[in-house]
Design an enzyme around this catalytic site. Sequence first.
Site, short mmCIF file in Angstrom:
data_model
loop_
_atom_site.label_atom_id
_atom_site.label_comp_id
_atom_site.label_asym_id
_atom_site.label_seq_id
_atom_site.Cartn_x
_atom_site.Cartn_y
_atom_site.Cartn_z
CB CYS A 33 -0.94 0.01 1.21
SG CYS A 33 -0.08 0.05 2.81
CB CYS A 43 -16.87 27.10 -3.94
SG CYS A 43 -17.83 26.93 -2.43
CG HIS A 90 -20.55 24.42 -5.42
ND1 HIS A 90 -19.18 24.46 -5.26
CD2 HIS A 90 -20.78 24.67 -6.74
CE1 HIS A 90 -18.62 24.73 -6.42
NE2 HIS A 90 -19.57 24.86 -7.33
#
Length: 746
Positions: free
Chosen positions: A188, A481, A623
Amino acid sequence: MTELVVKWACEYCTYENWPSAIKCTMCRAQRPSAGAIITEEPFKSTPALDPAGLSNSPTQGSSALLICPDSSARPRVRSADMPEMSSKWSCHMCTYLNWPRAIRCTQCLCNRQHSQQHASQQGRQQARSPTESPQTSGSGCRPVPSSTVTDPCEEYNDRNRLNTHAQQWTCTACTYENLSKALKCVVCDHPRPNHSPLAEPIQLASEPECQQPPSKFIDADIGSRRSIGGVAGGQGGVSGSVGGCSTSQRRSPPSSKRESEVNMDYQRIEVASGAGVRSKEELEVDYKKLKQIKNRMRRTDWLFLNACVGVVEGDLAAVETYKTSGGDIARQLSSDEVHLLNRPSAFDVGFTLVHLAIRFQRQDMLAVLLTEVTQQAAKCIPAMVCPELTEQIRREVAASLHQRKGDFTCYFLTDLVTFTLPADIEDLPPAVQEKLFDEVLDRDVQKELEEESPIINWSLELGTRLDSRLYALWNRTAGDCLLDSVLQATWGIYDKDSVLRKTLHDSLHDCSHWFYTRWKEWESWYSQSFGLHFSLREEQWQEDWAFILSLASQPGSSLEQTHIFVLAHILRRPIIVYGVKYYKSFRGETLGFTRFQGVYLPLLWEQNFCWKSPIALGYTRGHFSALVAMENDGFDNRGAGANLNTDDDVTVTFLPLVDSDRKLLHIHFLSAQEMGNEEQQEKLLRSWLDCCVTDGGVLVALQKSSRRRNHPLVTQMVEKWLDGYRQIRACAALSDGEEEDDDDDE
């Protein structure tokens, strides 16, 4: 010549295997590619030949044994007084044939029984010559007792076995056992712990029970073996301690140790799976299956499982890590992965990250995941096409930020810039226009604000006759945003360097008293107006305000209404937010009020210091998106007899100040003196905005933009972006012309 039987020696336990065996019969190790080959003659009467073809005459009455050593197997030299193969003793635990001088089994470390030791000693005495004296001739010392002598072959085997099993470290993420030289997990890619010792693997039957680090144990054990073998002058008996761990503990029968370790693993699986009635055989099969699944896992698989666990536990960083690595958001959980996660109440076969976010009501993650899933077309906005011009615009924005002198030391922008889509888009063919809108607009946000709930473009008069249709630009889904949408609505770029965020934090910090007073008064009135009759102590107000300040300083953190109010002061112009009124789950269930929709006025500035042309933002599911219009020709008389006094180069967009139910939008952060009825609030809007009423009776605010007054870098960036679609139009026209010529030729 008699036919020879070729065997190969195991590089771990030196067991002599038949040529057809691909694994060691004793320890199940893989056969080396060029392992040691043992040539054994089945008959005693015929001498064996070495690989070089030379004759080697062994002692009469003993079987000839030749070894061809390589890098993986060491040569064995038989001493003159070594007994025959038939005198080896069999371990009563694993039936391994050990050399006569071995005091314990090489394979399982089980102690040799007393009867076998006595028989071996008698066999060695009988093998000696009757005339041989107890003391070797020509030597001045007594022979070393057989009970304290260890075969050098056994010392090498034990040291090789301990080095193989001990020099490993266990990965903390996937529990894979890596070699000591590995800096990252080979499964991993998880980094090896810096200061932690090598993790000791699960002790098998042949491993010691000592609790000290394996590396120290190996050194101490080798030294003990040398002292037992007579290297240290015959000192150090069998019962001596090694590195703080007695040899009697290490040489105890391993069956109880192995059973306790396996039982402990069974208990772990049983507790994790919640199956209290499963048999021991079923648990063993389950344990082996888990190990097989882990061995097949790749790095992408581990990142996906970490993202699934991150959704359940609310860790957005794990989801972002999986996204940035190129992982598929629509990937489904398989049965093996669900079995490995081992939480039936949380994970089901076929679930995606979106399903998990829905189940555990992770609204912030849903906004990120749903935008990623629905983002089919590659986005191409002006800021992406022109990186050089974008950097120049960012420098212009940073240079136009100044701090006001006086009591209210807030930062402000010196330039008035409004971004609009160019009118030349309408000259493109319909197919090219569709491609352009797919790449520059956020179709999901547009649909939610227009169709699911009539928030924008609900008035045919505004959208058709007055050419004031609003378009939702595509925006990044990160926590910035709001800042990105503000810069997109003005300069057409993102806040990539966090210039606007830093300015927001500095303004909040330097003018904390001014904004704090407005925020506290507004929050108190808002809670009482909705029937929430509560009062906070001053310490609680201060804690909430400190949290708002901390959000402004952390890139990627979500912002609140207070930050929009401060941004209106930095822009020196009103901000109108058209957003959904309720938080809703993926199933459509209402979770609460959003409180974002409304008008944000720069109330702490003087009116003559601010511009009256607002910008528009859209809010959906946590958003923000910039809402912009398309350039149009200026008209002298639009609306209910309002004379706008505009020239042909000015684009006027009418932004409604009422919702689809004709109710006035809320004005945020009003003081007690400014609050009043709807007429007083409308009067306040008219004083801060250029307002008029259309023929249909809609109160609107005028957003004005001009090509000549707009920043030249922004105009140049938009033209360069539009040239790409003009080239597509030219290529399409050229291909159509060639097809027509082909038809004429025919």
